[in-house]
Design a protein around this motif. Structure first.
Motif, PDB file in Angstrom:
ATOM      1  N   VAL A 122       4.812   9.359  -1.723  1.00 38.13           N
ATOM      2  CA  VAL A 122       4.885   8.761  -0.383  1.00 38.13           C
ATOM      3  C   VAL A 122       5.967   7.692  -0.334  1.00 38.13           C
ATOM      4  CG1 VAL A 122       3.657   7.313   1.289  1.00 38.13           C
ATOM      5  CG2 VAL A 122       2.493   9.260   0.232  1.00 38.13           C
ATOM      6  N   SER A 171      -0.265  11.110   2.357  1.00 43.34           N
ATOM      7  CA  SER A 171      -0.849   9.789   2.603  1.00 43.34           C
ATOM      8  C   SER A 171      -2.359   9.877   2.823  1.00 43.34           C
ATOM      9  CB  SER A 171      -0.203   9.154   3.845  1.00 43.34           C
ATOM     10  OG  SER A 171       1.163   8.906   3.638  1.00 43.34           O
ATOM     11  N   ILE A 195       0.989   3.499   6.952  1.00 46.38           N
ATOM     12  CA  ILE A 195       2.053   4.000   6.077  1.00 46.38           C
ATOM     13  C   ILE A 195       3.309   4.277   6.909  1.00 46.38           C
ATOM     14  CG2 ILE A 195       2.804   5.964   4.669  1.00 46.38           C
ATOM     15  CD1 ILE A 195       0.968   4.144   3.155  1.00 46.38           C
ATOM     16  N   ASN A 200       7.036   2.678   6.790  1.00 41.13           N
ATOM     17  CA  ASN A 200       8.267   3.474   6.832  1.00 41.13           C
ATOM     18  C   ASN A 200       9.211   2.941   7.905  1.00 41.13           C
ATOM     19  OD1 ASN A 200       9.945   6.041   6.483  1.00 41.13           O
ATOM     20  ND2 ASN A 200       9.289   6.241   8.604  1.00 41.13           N
ATOM     21  N   TYR A 221      -5.229   5.658   6.396  1.00 41.00           N
ATOM     22  CA  TYR A 221      -4.205   4.621   6.337  1.00 41.00           C
ATOM     23  C   TYR A 221      -2.865   5.130   6.848  1.00 41.00           C
ATOM     24  CZ  TYR A 221      -3.259  -0.042   4.374  1.00 41.00           C
ATOM     25  OH  TYR A 221      -3.000  -1.380   4.218  1.00 41.00           O
ATOM     26  N   TYR A 265       0.830  -1.210   0.000  1.00 44.29           N
ATOM     27  CA  TYR A 265       0.000   0.000   0.000  1.00 44.29           C
ATOM     28  C   TYR A 265       0.861   1.255   0.000  1.00 44.29           C
ATOM     29  CZ  TYR A 265      -3.936   3.068   0.804  1.00 44.29           C
ATOM     30  OH  TYR A 265      -4.884   4.052   0.650  1.00 44.29           O
ATOM     31  N   SER A 266       2.010   1.206   0.637  1.00 46.39           N
ATOM     32  CA  SER A 266       2.890   2.381   0.670  1.00 46.39           C
ATOM     33  C   SER A 266       3.411   2.739  -0.713  1.00 46.39           C
ATOM     34  CB  SER A 266       4.066   2.132   1.617  1.00 46.39           C
ATOM     35  OG  SER A 266       4.983   1.188   1.084  1.00 46.39           O
TER      36      SER A 266
END
Length: 423
Positions: free
Chosen positions: A224, A361, A369, A373, A365, A217-218
């Motif tokens: 991002v 972001s 995120i 990271n 979420y 998803y990131s």
């Protein structure tokens, strides 16, 4: 002071400061105690125990970040912060028992628990900032957080390393750890109500599956994901320098341990200065226009540091240089200035990236995120250690390692100019 002294920010700042301070006080005290006392008494390898201690603190970020991100998106973040701080108090009580027992394995287990505490607090800290700060305050808020974090890391490391050497060191350190944990908990009680943006989220307890999911998803938003990668590269550089400065100081500059403390102080203060400068330079606008220039600046001073390290004045010395002898040398001041300005550039580099990651972001979420990271940050820290060990195995010197990183960083700076949206 603007928003700094408001309830929207100050309790969070104090909470995270004491948390970072405690983590590093604990880690510094354990490493010194193992190095100079416990390992010899127990017959264990000092190097192996110290290496293991560093590894177990990072390990929880791989294991628990996905859960931490889910909890911070589902539940009230202020409530989770308080629960995490209660857990920290328990950890520091256990640490006190471990110091009195002088049991290395017990202390390393406690250090793992401290890493768990940090892994759960990280997504909360960075997710709360955009929740409580206005967009024009976010950059400066991140600057304050980064400056406070690095100063806490510095002061905590020095505090733990110095206090534990006192005759009553185990008791002094224990009282300090518990007192700071209590202060962090009290501050967390003043963090405003912060409901999670995804209350209907179903928690996935399959850690590996969820970790891969948050990583995927990131990557949805390019800005991002690139911010995460560039932040992780910062930690690659920072960990390389912080962990290798003691060896660099002793083996290449032939200076005594007090110069190590000086270098770490200069490095931390430089990052804090750069972090605080961001708000002024960018006038609180969320953009990455100075990030490539800051990366170039880091490389410039790293390259000069390499050439300073070749100075013949540091070769064939009969004994380690005292602080006064070291500071009487002109080249030594050039090294100090290089470290300071490199760190200032690093502060200017890192703060806009954290801010862009938060601002760009999906708010539903965001904590996950940030958890992604944290996973990448931990991975790059491990890669940093592996890289240095590999270079040393190939008979490269530490100054050469610094030079290689500087060269890679120049390439990265060019890539940043082409990749991120700098508007």
């Amino acid at each position: 002071m603007g928003f700094f002294i408001s309830q929207r920010f100050l309790p969070l700042f104090i909470t995270q400061y004491f948390g970072a301070f405690n983590d590093n006080t604990l880690k510094g005290a354990i490493i010194i105690l193992i190095t100079y006392k416990i390992a010899n008494l127990s017959g264990e390898s000092t190097h192996a125990l110290v290496t293991l201690a560093a590894a177990v603190f990072i390990l929880p970020f791989f294991i628990f970040s996905s859960l931490a991100g889910q909890f911070a998106d589902k539940f009230d973040r202020a409530v989770i912060a308080r629960l995490v701080k209660i857990f920290e108090i328990l950890i520091m009580v256990l640490a006190s028992i471990g110091f009195v027992m002088e049991d290395p394995w017990f202390l390393i287990t406690v250090l793992f628990a401290s890493g768990v505490h940090s892994a759960f607090f990280g997504p909360i800290k960075y997710a709360l900032l955009p929740q409580h700060l206005h967009p024009n305050e976010l950059l400066q808020g991140n600057g304050y957080i980064e400056a406070g974090t690095f100063l806490a890391i510095l002061l905590g490391t020095i505090t733990g390393s110095v206090l534990i050497q006192d005759t009553l060191g185990v008791y002094i350190v224990s009282i300090t750890l518990i007192a700071c944990a209590l202060c962090g908990y009290l501050a967390s009680r003043y963090i405003p109500v912060s409901p999670g943006p995804a209350p209907l989220l179903s928690i996935n307890y399959n850690i590996l599956q969820e970790t891969m999911r948050i990583i995927r998803y990131s990557r949805v938003n390019t800005d991002v994901f690139m911010s995460i990668m560039f932040i992780s590269w910062f930690w690659f550089i920072a960990v390389t320098y912080v962990t290798q400065i003691p060896i660099y100081t002793k083996d290449y500059l032939h200076a005594e341990a007090s110069i190590v403390t000086l270098f770490l102080t200069v490095f931390s203060i430089g990052i804090a200065i750069g972090a605080l400068l961001c708000g002024k330079l960018l006038r609180r606008a969320i953009k990455s226009v100075y990030v490539p220039a800051a990366a170039f600046g880091m490389s410039l001073f790293m390259i000069d540091l390499y050439f300073c390290s070749l100075s013949p004045i540091y070769f064939n010395l009969p004994a380690l240089l005292s602080s006064q002898q070291f500071l009487n040398m002109q080249t030594s001041w050039r090294i100090i200035i290089d470290l300071l300005l490199m760190a200032v550039c690093a502060g200017i580099y890192i703060v806009p990236l954290y801010t862009m990651m938060q601002h760009s972001s999906d708010k539903n979420y965001l904590a996950r995120i940030i958890a992604a990271n944290n996973v990448f940050n931990a991975l790059f820290m491990v890669l940093s250690s592996a890289f240095v060990m590999g270079m040393l195995a190939l008979h490269r010197s530490l100054p050469e390692v610094f030079l290689i990183i500087a060269a890679v960083n120049i390439i990265l700076a060019l890539f940043i100019r082409r990749t991120l949206n700098h508007a």
